[in-house]
Scaffold this motif. Structure first.
Motif, PDB file in Angstrom:
ATOM      1  N   GLY A  74      62.516 -16.657  41.238  1.00  0.00           N
ATOM      2  CA  GLY A  74      61.508 -17.330  40.432  1.00  0.00           C
ATOM      3  C   GLY A  74      61.475 -16.827  39.008  1.00  0.00           C
ATOM      4  N   GLY A  75      60.581 -17.420  38.216  1.00  0.00           N
ATOM      5  CA  GLY A  75      60.526 -17.103  36.792  1.00  0.00           C
ATOM      6  C   GLY A  75      60.259 -15.644  36.491  1.00  0.00           C
ATOM      7  N   THR A  76      59.356 -14.998  37.248  1.00  0.00           N
ATOM      8  CA  THR A  76      59.072 -13.582  37.007  1.00  0.00           C
ATOM      9  C   THR A  76      60.258 -12.694  37.386  1.00  0.00           C
ATOM     10  OG1 THR A  76      58.033 -13.431  39.196  1.00  0.00           O
ATOM     11  CG2 THR A  76      56.586 -13.855  37.324  1.00  0.00           C
ATOM     12  N   SER A  77      61.121 -13.198  38.265  1.00  0.00           N
ATOM     13  CA  SER A  77      62.280 -12.414  38.712  1.00  0.00           C
ATOM     14  C   SER A  77      63.445 -12.477  37.726  1.00  0.00           C
ATOM     15  CB  SER A  77      62.756 -12.920  40.079  1.00  0.00           C
ATOM     16  OG  SER A  77      61.720 -12.825  41.035  1.00  0.00           O
ATOM     17  N   VAL A  78      63.377 -13.395  36.756  1.00  0.00           N
ATOM     18  CA  VAL A  78      64.417 -13.487  35.723  1.00  0.00           C
ATOM     19  C   VAL A  78      63.759 -13.547  34.339  1.00  0.00           C
ATOM     20  CG1 VAL A  78      66.192 -14.529  37.187  1.00  0.00           C
ATOM     21  CG2 VAL A  78      64.507 -16.006  36.064  1.00  0.00           C
ATOM     22  N   ALA A  79      62.652 -12.825  34.190  1.00  0.00           N
ATOM     23  CA  ALA A  79      61.838 -12.952  32.982  1.00  0.00           C
ATOM     24  C   ALA A  79      62.472 -12.312  31.746  1.00  0.00           C
ATOM     25  CB  ALA A  79      60.456 -12.341  33.223  1.00  0.00           C
ATOM     26  N   ASP A  80      63.367 -11.348  31.957  1.00  0.00           N
ATOM     27  CA  ASP A  80      64.031 -10.714  30.813  1.00  0.00           C
ATOM     28  C   ASP A  80      65.431 -10.280  31.238  1.00  0.00           C
ATOM     29  OD1 ASP A  80      63.739  -8.250  32.247  1.00  0.00           O
ATOM     30  OD2 ASP A  80      61.736  -7.977  31.378  1.00  0.00           O
ATOM     31  N   ALA A  81      66.157  -9.683  30.277  1.00  0.00           N
ATOM     32  CA  ALA A  81      67.560  -9.338  30.537  1.00  0.00           C
ATOM     33  C   ALA A  81      67.698  -8.333  31.680  1.00  0.00           C
ATOM     34  CB  ALA A  81      68.189  -8.777  29.258  1.00  0.00           C
ATOM     35  N   GLU A  82      66.793  -7.357  31.728  1.00  0.00           N
ATOM     36  CA  GLU A  82      66.863  -6.345  32.782  1.00  0.00           C
ATOM     37  C   GLU A  82      66.666  -6.972  34.164  1.00  0.00           C
ATOM     38  OE1 GLU A  82      64.433  -2.323  34.222  1.00  0.00           O
ATOM     39  OE2 GLU A  82      64.128  -3.135  32.210  1.00  0.00           O
ATOM     40  N   LYS A  83      65.711  -7.879  34.272  1.00  0.00           N
ATOM     41  CA  LYS A  83      65.458  -8.526  35.555  1.00  0.00           C
ATOM     42  C   LYS A  83      66.583  -9.495  35.922  1.00  0.00           C
ATOM     43  CE  LYS A  83      60.461  -7.922  35.374  1.00  0.00           C
ATOM     44  NZ  LYS A  83      59.129  -8.548  35.194  1.00  0.00           N
ATOM     45  N   ILE A  84      67.156 -10.126  34.940  1.00  0.00           N
ATOM     46  CA  ILE A  84      68.303 -11.001  35.204  1.00  0.00           C
ATOM     47  C   ILE A  84      69.455 -10.185  35.785  1.00  0.00           C
ATOM     48  CG2 ILE A  84      70.157 -12.283  34.038  1.00  0.00           C
ATOM     49  CD1 ILE A  84      67.955 -13.513  32.263  1.00  0.00           C
ATOM     50  N   ARG A  85      69.704  -9.009  35.230  1.00  0.00           N
ATOM     51  CA  ARG A  85      70.774  -8.158  35.745  1.00  0.00           C
ATOM     52  C   ARG A  85      70.440  -7.646  37.159  1.00  0.00           C
ATOM     53  NH1 ARG A  85      74.774  -6.665  32.359  1.00  0.00           N
ATOM     54  NH2 ARG A  85      75.156  -4.731  33.513  1.00  0.00           N
ATOM     55  N   ALA A  86      69.154  -7.386  37.420  1.00  0.00           N
ATOM     56  CA  ALA A  86      68.754  -6.960  38.765  1.00  0.00           C
ATOM     57  C   ALA A  86      69.001  -8.084  39.774  1.00  0.00           C
ATOM     58  CB  ALA A  86      67.287  -6.550  38.763  1.00  0.00           C
ATOM     59  N   ALA A  87      68.674  -9.318  39.396  1.00  0.00           N
ATOM     60  CA  ALA A  87      68.930 -10.453  40.282  1.00  0.00           C
ATOM     61  C   ALA A  87      70.427 -10.610  40.523  1.00  0.00           C
ATOM     62  CB  ALA A  87      68.351 -11.727  39.674  1.00  0.00           C
ATOM     63  N   ALA A  88      71.198 -10.443  39.484  1.00  0.00           N
ATOM     64  CA  ALA A  88      72.659 -10.544  39.617  1.00  0.00           C
ATOM     65  C   ALA A  88      73.193  -9.491  40.577  1.00  0.00           C
ATOM     66  CB  ALA A  88      73.307 -10.401  38.243  1.00  0.00           C
ATOM     67  N   ARG A  89      72.653  -8.270  40.483  1.00  0.00           N
ATOM     68  CA  ARG A  89      73.105  -7.200  41.387  1.00  0.00           C
ATOM     69  C   ARG A  89      72.783  -7.542  42.839  1.00  0.00           C
ATOM     70  NH1 ARG A  89      71.732  -3.754  36.956  1.00  0.00           N
ATOM     71  NH2 ARG A  89      69.551  -3.643  37.619  1.00  0.00           N
ATOM     72  N   LYS A  90      71.616  -8.152  43.094  1.00  0.00           N
ATOM     73  CA  LYS A  90      71.263  -8.532  44.469  1.00  0.00           C
ATOM     74  C   LYS A  90      72.271  -9.530  45.022  1.00  0.00           C
ATOM     75  CE  LYS A  90      66.578  -7.658  45.827  1.00  0.00           C
ATOM     76  NZ  LYS A  90      65.465  -8.174  46.617  1.00  0.00           N
ATOM     77  N   ALA A  91      72.641 -10.494  44.214  1.00  0.00           N
ATOM     78  CA  ALA A  91      73.582 -11.506  44.674  1.00  0.00           C
ATOM     79  C   ALA A  91      74.956 -10.894  44.928  1.00  0.00           C
ATOM     80  CB  ALA A  91      73.679 -12.627  43.639  1.00  0.00           C
ATOM     81  N   ILE A  92      75.393 -10.025  44.022  1.00  0.00           N
ATOM     82  CA  ILE A  92      76.695  -9.375  44.189  1.00  0.00           C
ATOM     83  C   ILE A  92      76.700  -8.505  45.450  1.00  0.00           C
ATOM     84  CG2 ILE A  92      78.256  -7.651  43.196  1.00  0.00           C
ATOM     85  CD1 ILE A  92      77.357  -8.718  40.411  1.00  0.00           C
ATOM     86  N   ARG A  93      75.601  -7.787  45.672  1.00  0.00           N
ATOM     87  CA  ARG A  93      75.505  -6.933  46.855  1.00  0.00           C
ATOM     88  C   ARG A  93      75.620  -7.780  48.129  1.00  0.00           C
ATOM     89  NH1 ARG A  93      71.506  -4.061  45.081  1.00  0.00           N
ATOM     90  NH2 ARG A  93      69.786  -5.033  46.219  1.00  0.00           N
ATOM     91  N   ALA A  94      74.948  -8.937  48.149  1.00  0.00           N
ATOM     92  CA  ALA A  94      75.041  -9.813  49.325  1.00  0.00           C
ATOM     93  C   ALA A  94      76.456 -10.332  49.508  1.00  0.00           C
ATOM     94  CB  ALA A  94      74.066 -10.982  49.165  1.00  0.00           C
ATOM     95  N   GLN A  95      77.131 -10.666  48.423  1.00  0.00           N
ATOM     96  CA  GLN A  95      78.519 -11.150  48.539  1.00  0.00           C
ATOM     97  C   GLN A  95      79.431 -10.049  49.067  1.00  0.00           C
ATOM     98  OE1 GLN A  95      80.973 -11.823  45.007  1.00  0.00           O
ATOM     99  NE2 GLN A  95      81.327 -13.940  45.699  1.00  0.00           N
ATOM    100  N   ARG A  96      79.237  -8.838  48.599  1.00  0.00           N
ATOM    101  CA  ARG A  96      80.089  -7.730  49.038  1.00  0.00           C
ATOM    102  C   ARG A  96      79.792  -7.320  50.478  1.00  0.00           C
ATOM    103  NH1 ARG A  96      80.051  -4.349  43.275  1.00  0.00           N
ATOM    104  NH2 ARG A  96      81.458  -5.804  42.188  1.00  0.00           N
ATOM    105  N   ASP A  97      78.604  -7.729  50.973  1.00  0.00           N
ATOM    106  CA  ASP A  97      78.286  -7.503  52.387  1.00  0.00           C
ATOM    107  C   ASP A  97      78.921  -8.563  53.287  1.00  0.00           C
ATOM    108  OD1 ASP A  97      76.822  -5.229  51.903  1.00  0.00           O
ATOM    109  OD2 ASP A  97      74.875  -6.253  51.859  1.00  0.00           O
ATOM    110  N   GLY A  98      79.639  -9.484  52.680  1.00  0.00           N
ATOM    111  CA  GLY A  98      80.377 -10.464  53.470  1.00  0.00           C
ATOM    112  C   GLY A  98      79.787 -11.856  53.496  1.00  0.00           C
ATOM    113  N   HIS A  99      78.782 -12.121  52.674  1.00  0.00           N
ATOM    114  CA  HIS A  99      78.153 -13.442  52.647  1.00  0.00           C
ATOM    115  C   HIS A  99      78.691 -14.289  51.501  1.00  0.00           C
ATOM    116  CE1 HIS A  99      75.239 -11.847  55.482  1.00  0.00           C
ATOM    117  NE2 HIS A  99      74.897 -10.901  54.630  1.00  0.00           N
TER     118      HIS A  99
END
Length: 599
Positions: free
Chosen positions: A9-34
């Protein structure tokens, strides 16, 4: 490989730091095999900024151009998220709603999803990309950009999870799950591990801001498990699925809808067709009505009361006043200083005395109840806004919602206990339907052999409802529907409830005792009535459902005696000798809504 849809949601991508945190979550899920599809909202307050700009250049922006403008917010977000993923060494492709094949109707600002083409997404996933999809938007048949309205990114995420056959849809937000009530209002609120679609639908409609109703409707329709969790921690969160957390608890959550308004249409002729005229005018304005109370008529007249969001009050009054003369009513009153307190739980279906327990809690807190409506899994009471916070705490404590039930189930336990889904082919068939968000009806039915008891001149003061229904319960009378509204005389109210016809005499006897005790004006009993019920998914967001029901009854000359509405069912009480005819007419009228037509 399993597939996960992650919504931010909007608060989860509200600034550059949060955008990078969201990106890390997605990358972590991909590296877990998803395989991973991200659905991203506009950054923080970006949408509000765009709306302010629109107001500065136009007093009445065209709906098409407003959608064109607002859609840019998500376009900024998805590009930045894809850049962040690339910078961290993984591959990502950002796509707009049109590029993911999200086809909608042409209702700008509140478009409905008709179909989703998944070929491009699946190809990009197969190539090893994280797909970053813009939420909230799509395109119509003329390639115009459309937006889905409030909560649109949630709806996008669940819809993509459905058509892609995702193993789960993660809703990453600024809270770490679904709570028994808003923890900002009550710190003692408890995070639940599991909540059912039906319970979440009711809570979402009552203002629980974690999820929007349309996305839950979609998830229920297609059986998509939703995982609500925090963007900023690894807390387990809450699963929204078909099952409830507890089989023994009557209530799973409480909610306060703070900004409500009550409208009462006075002295409506108690003849067929009048409800249709009133609610058709409101439905034409796409205004969702709640807490509908039509009192049992006296002297050929009845009052009709209902609630709407406070922001919709003026539009509602204009709609009602435009048909007041045709209806034959004498006037309309309103109150915009009210709030709605509700309790929700699947356990209400099998447990008695839930209503009296709620009313006693409010009475002990000295909270006055202005209106009451009940449904299968929800009880709502309209109270003065100044008492709303007190009322919420009272009912939360009364049902011990801060305590985890002894038989609470985890998601892993529910999955282990589940039988093989026998409806997979039906789900696939619905997914191929060209109108994914079409109204889906699950049942049109009736309950015969009913009776009603109405008490007129009920004092409008704290504690009366609790006393009444405790007395009724102590007499061993099982109550079904309860409605309380204004009866237009001396500021008093009237209260009606339905019982089995075999309990009518006992109910009348108890009602007369209550009447004498509290100095009420009159008691009336009616037998030979039946409930006709339209059940389904999307009843609230498809505002035409009540209109169609009332039109069919009016056209057949069938008078409506009582009304009850919820997220899951619209109920009308009518004469039992007309019930079979009513059911047949309703089945014919609603047949079109089980297909692709979505008026």
């Amino acid at each position: 490989m399993s597939l996960i849809v992650q919504k931010f949601g909007g608060t989860s991508v509200a600034d550059a730091e949060k955008i990078r945190a969201a990106a890390r979550k997605a990358i972590r899920a991909q590296r877990d095999g998803h395989r991973v599809v991200m659905v991203v909202s506009a950054m923080g307050k970006n949408t509000d900024t765009l709306l302010t700009l629109a107001d500065q250049v136009s007093s009445d922006p065209p709906a098409r151009e407003l959608d064109m403008l607002l859609s840019t917010g998500e376009q900024v977000s998805v590009a930045l998220v894809a850049m962040a993923i690339d910078d961290m060494g993984s591959r990502a492709v950002s796509l707009t709603g049109g590029q993911i094949g999200m086809k909608t109707d042409n209702s700008f600002s509140k478009a409905r999803i008709q179909s989703i083409s998944t070929e491009r997404i699946e190809r990009l996933l197969d190539e090893g990309n994280i797909v970053v999809a813009a939420g909230f938007q799509g395109i119509d048949d003329d390639m115009n950009i459309t937006t889905l309205g409030r909560g649109g990114s949630d709806t996008t995420a669940v819809a993509l999870a459905a058509v892609l056959g995702a193993d789960a849809c993660e809703i990453n937000t600024d809270v770490d799950g679904v709570y028994t009530t808003d923890p900002r209002l009550l710190p003692e609120a408890r995070r639940v591990d599991v909540i059912s679609y039906d319970e979440m639908l009711e809570l979402a409609s009552l203002g629980a801001g974690v999820m929007h109703s349309r996305s839950i409707e979609f998830a229920k329709k297609f059986g998509v498990p939703i995982h609500v969790r925090s963007s900023f921690s690894d807390t387990d969160g809450t699963m929204i699925v078909a099952e409830s957390e507890s089989d023994s608890s009557a209530v799973s959550g409480a909610a306060m809808t703070a900004d409500e308004a009550r409208v009462t249409v006075l002295d409506v002729p108690d003849v067929p067709g009048k409800s249709l005229q009133i609610f058709s005018a409101i439905a034409d304005k796409k205004i969702a009505v709640d807490m509908v109370v039509q009192n049992v008529g006296q002297d050929g007249k009845a009052d009709v009361s209902f609630t709407v969001p406070r922001t919709e009050l003026m539009g509602t009054l204009r709609a009602v006043e435009s048909v007041l003369h045709h209806v034959g009513a004498t006037g309309v009153t309103h109150d915009d200083q009210v709030s709605k307190i509700s309790v929700v739980g699947n356990g209400m279906v099998t447990q008695t005395s839930v209503a009296s327990r709620m009313f006693r809690a409010l009475a002990d807190a000295k909270v006055n109840i202005q209106m009451i409506t009940t449904s299968e899994i929800k009880i709502s009471a309209l109270v003065p806004r100044s008492q709303a916070a007190t009322a919420l705490r009272a009912v939360h404590e009364a049902f011990e919602l801060h305590r985890r039930p002894d038989d609470a189930k985890s998601w892993s336990k529910i999955k282990a206990d589940r039988e093989v889904d026998a409806d997979v082919e039906q789900v696939i068939a619905r997914l191929r339907n060209d109108a994914l968000e079409a109204l889906t009806l699950t049942d049109i039915s009736m309950a015969d052999g009913q009776a009603s008891v109405t008490m007129f001149g009920v004092p409008d003061e704290p504690g009366i409802a609790a006393n009444m229904f405790e007395t009724i319960g102590n007499a061993g009378i099982v109550v079904d529907m309860i409605v309380q509204g204004f009866d237009g005389e001396d500021g008093s109210t009237s209260v009606s409830f339905t019982v089995e016809e075999s309990d009518l005499e006992k109910g009348l006897q108890v009602a007369r005792e209550i009447c004498d005790r509290h100095g009420m004006r009159d008691v009336r009993g009616t037998k030979g009535i039946a409930k006709v019920m339209v059940s389904g998914i999307g009843l609230r967001s498809h505002t035409q459902v009540g209109t169609v029901l009332f039109r069919q009854l009016a056209d057949a000359g069938i008078n409506v005696q009582m009304i009850s509405t919820s997220e899951l069912q619209v109920t009308a009480v009518i004469d039992s000798d007309r019930a079979a005819e009513a059911i047949e007419n309703l089945r014919q009228a609603f047949a079109v809504y089980t297909g692709q037509d979505d008026a």
